[in-house]
Design a protein around this motif. Structure first.
Motif, PDB file in Angstrom:
ATOM      1  N   THR A  82       1.279  -0.901  -0.131  1.00  0.00           N
ATOM      2  CA  THR A  82       0.124  -0.407  -0.190  1.00  0.00           C
ATOM      3  C   THR A  82       0.901   1.426   0.395  1.00  0.00           C
ATOM      4  O   THR A  82       0.361   2.264  -0.320  1.00  0.00           O
ATOM      5  N   ALA A  83       2.330   0.956   0.320  1.00  0.00           N
ATOM      6  CA  ALA A  83       2.475   1.908   0.231  1.00  0.00           C
ATOM      7  C   ALA A  83       3.305   2.713  -1.315  1.00  0.00           C
ATOM      8  O   ALA A  83       3.248   4.077  -1.301  1.00  0.00           O
ATOM      9  N   GLY A  85       2.039   2.920  -5.719  1.00  0.00           N
ATOM     10  CA  GLY A  85       1.125   2.634  -6.648  1.00  0.00           C
ATOM     11  C   GLY A  85       0.442   1.536  -6.864  1.00  0.00           C
ATOM     12  O   GLY A  85      -0.868   1.288  -7.257  1.00  0.00           O
ATOM     13  N   ALA A  86       0.913   0.620  -6.647  1.00  0.00           N
ATOM     14  CA  ALA A  86       0.760  -1.117  -6.726  1.00  0.00           C
ATOM     15  C   ALA A  86      -0.003  -1.596  -6.544  1.00  0.00           C
ATOM     16  O   ALA A  86      -1.258  -1.984  -7.129  1.00  0.00           O
ATOM     17  N   ALA A  87      -0.504  -1.142  -5.729  1.00  0.00           N
ATOM     18  CA  ALA A  87      -2.270  -1.765  -4.613  1.00  0.00           C
ATOM     19  C   ALA A  87      -3.467  -0.921  -5.396  1.00  0.00           C
ATOM     20  O   ALA A  87      -4.659  -1.824  -5.403  1.00  0.00           O
ATOM     21  N   THR A  88      -3.102  -0.234  -6.467  1.00  0.00           N
ATOM     22  CA  THR A  88      -4.749   0.504  -6.560  1.00  0.00           C
ATOM     23  C   THR A  88      -5.056  -0.670  -7.277  1.00  0.00           C
ATOM     24  O   THR A  88      -6.049  -0.510  -7.226  1.00  0.00           O
ATOM     25  N   PRO A  89      -5.127  -1.112  -8.234  1.00  0.00           N
ATOM     26  CA  PRO A  89      -5.013  -1.648  -9.858  1.00  0.00           C
ATOM     27  C   PRO A  89      -5.710  -2.940  -8.466  1.00  0.00           C
ATOM     28  O   PRO A  89      -6.869  -3.968  -8.938  1.00  0.00           O
ATOM     29  N   VAL A  90      -5.017  -3.562  -7.513  1.00  0.00           N
ATOM     30  CA  VAL A  90      -5.639  -4.600  -6.781  1.00  0.00           C
ATOM     31  C   VAL A  90      -6.500  -4.583  -6.022  1.00  0.00           C
ATOM     32  O   VAL A  90      -7.623  -5.020  -5.971  1.00  0.00           O
ATOM     33  N   CYS A  91      -6.487  -3.393  -5.454  1.00  0.00           N
ATOM     34  CA  CYS A  91      -7.769  -2.710  -4.496  1.00  0.00           C
ATOM     35  C   CYS A  91      -9.270  -2.676  -5.515  1.00  0.00           C
ATOM     36  O   CYS A  91     -10.189  -3.597  -5.250  1.00  0.00           O
ATOM     37  N   ALA A  92      -8.580  -2.253  -6.504  1.00  0.00           N
ATOM     38  CA  ALA A  92     -10.215  -2.363  -7.582  1.00  0.00           C
ATOM     39  C   ALA A  92     -10.851  -3.265  -7.854  1.00  0.00           C
ATOM     40  O   ALA A  92     -11.583  -3.445  -8.061  1.00  0.00           O
ATOM     41  N   ARG A  93      -9.465  -4.252  -7.824  1.00  0.00           N
ATOM     42  CA  ARG A  93     -10.000  -5.432  -8.090  1.00  0.00           C
ATOM     43  C   ARG A  93     -10.750  -5.544  -7.091  1.00  0.00           C
ATOM     44  O   ARG A  93     -12.238  -6.703  -7.238  1.00  0.00           O
ATOM     45  N   TYR A  94     -10.244  -5.836  -6.287  1.00  0.00           N
ATOM     46  CA  TYR A  94     -10.853  -6.555  -4.953  1.00  0.00           C
ATOM     47  C   TYR A  94     -12.422  -5.892  -4.540  1.00  0.00           C
ATOM     48  O   TYR A  94     -13.060  -7.192  -4.629  1.00  0.00           O
ATOM     49  N   LEU A  95     -12.710  -4.539  -4.835  1.00  0.00           N
ATOM     50  CA  LEU A  95     -13.773  -4.183  -4.233  1.00  0.00           C
ATOM     51  C   LEU A  95     -14.932  -5.440  -5.613  1.00  0.00           C
ATOM     52  O   LEU A  95     -15.885  -5.076  -4.931  1.00  0.00           O
ATOM     53  N   THR A  96     -14.765  -4.718  -6.674  1.00  0.00           N
ATOM     54  CA  THR A  96     -15.814  -5.533  -8.109  1.00  0.00           C
ATOM     55  C   THR A  96     -15.973  -6.992  -7.433  1.00  0.00           C
ATOM     56  O   THR A  96     -17.327  -7.661  -7.696  1.00  0.00           O
ATOM     57  N   GLU A  97     -14.587  -7.487  -7.789  1.00  0.00           N
ATOM     58  CA  GLU A  97     -14.907  -8.570  -7.275  1.00  0.00           C
ATOM     59  C   GLU A  97     -15.542 -10.083  -5.219  1.00  0.00           C
ATOM     60  O   GLU A  97     -15.868 -10.182  -5.979  1.00  0.00           O
ATOM     61  N   TRP A  98     -14.230  -9.049  -4.881  1.00  0.00           N
ATOM     62  CA  TRP A  98     -14.988  -9.538  -3.879  1.00  0.00           C
ATOM     63  C   TRP A  98     -16.258  -9.569  -3.424  1.00  0.00           C
ATOM     64  O   TRP A  98     -17.411  -9.967  -3.135  1.00  0.00           O
TER      65      TRP A  98
END
Length: 123
Positions: A82-83, A85-98
């Protein structure tokens, strides 16, 4: 006895009747026991299909979805840095799929409860 006390007593007895019916249906048709597997009569009892479908739907919809999808997504999110910007696509994918798989779990659980209610309220 006051009207309120009678209503509470009546509600409790109705709840007990529904629980007793559901428990009796499940006990009579416990198709996981060794004697029930040998006896085809268990599968022919009224409500047996609802018990089997409700149980299968609950296991597939709750346990399999949770272990197969939601836990995997949670682990990926926890591993994301999270430190940067690499976490941004993971977060976006997480929100939609989860969210999608959580809706699947909710619908499956609700349907399983409806099977249980159908068994408990049958005449």
């Amino acid at each position: 006895m006051t009207l309120e006390r009678r209503q509470v007593t009546s509600e409790r007895s109705c709840g007990s009747i529904a629980l007793n019916r559901a428990s009796a249906s499940l006990a009579r048709c416990s198709c996981l026991s060794s004697s029930a597997r040998r006896s085809p009569a268990c599968w022919q009892e009224r409500g047996a299909i609802a018990v089997i479908c409700g149980g299968a739907l609950y296991v597939a919809g709750m346990f399999v979805v949770t272990v197969g999808f939601n836990v995997q997504l949670n682990d990926q999110l926890a591993a994301a840095d999270t430190a940067t910007g690499a976490a941004t696509p993971v977060c976006a994918r997480y929100l939609t799929e989860w969210t999608f798989w959580n809706h699947v779990r909710t619908i499956a659980s609700t349907a399983a409860v409806l099977f249980i209610v159908a068994i408990a309220t049958r005449p």
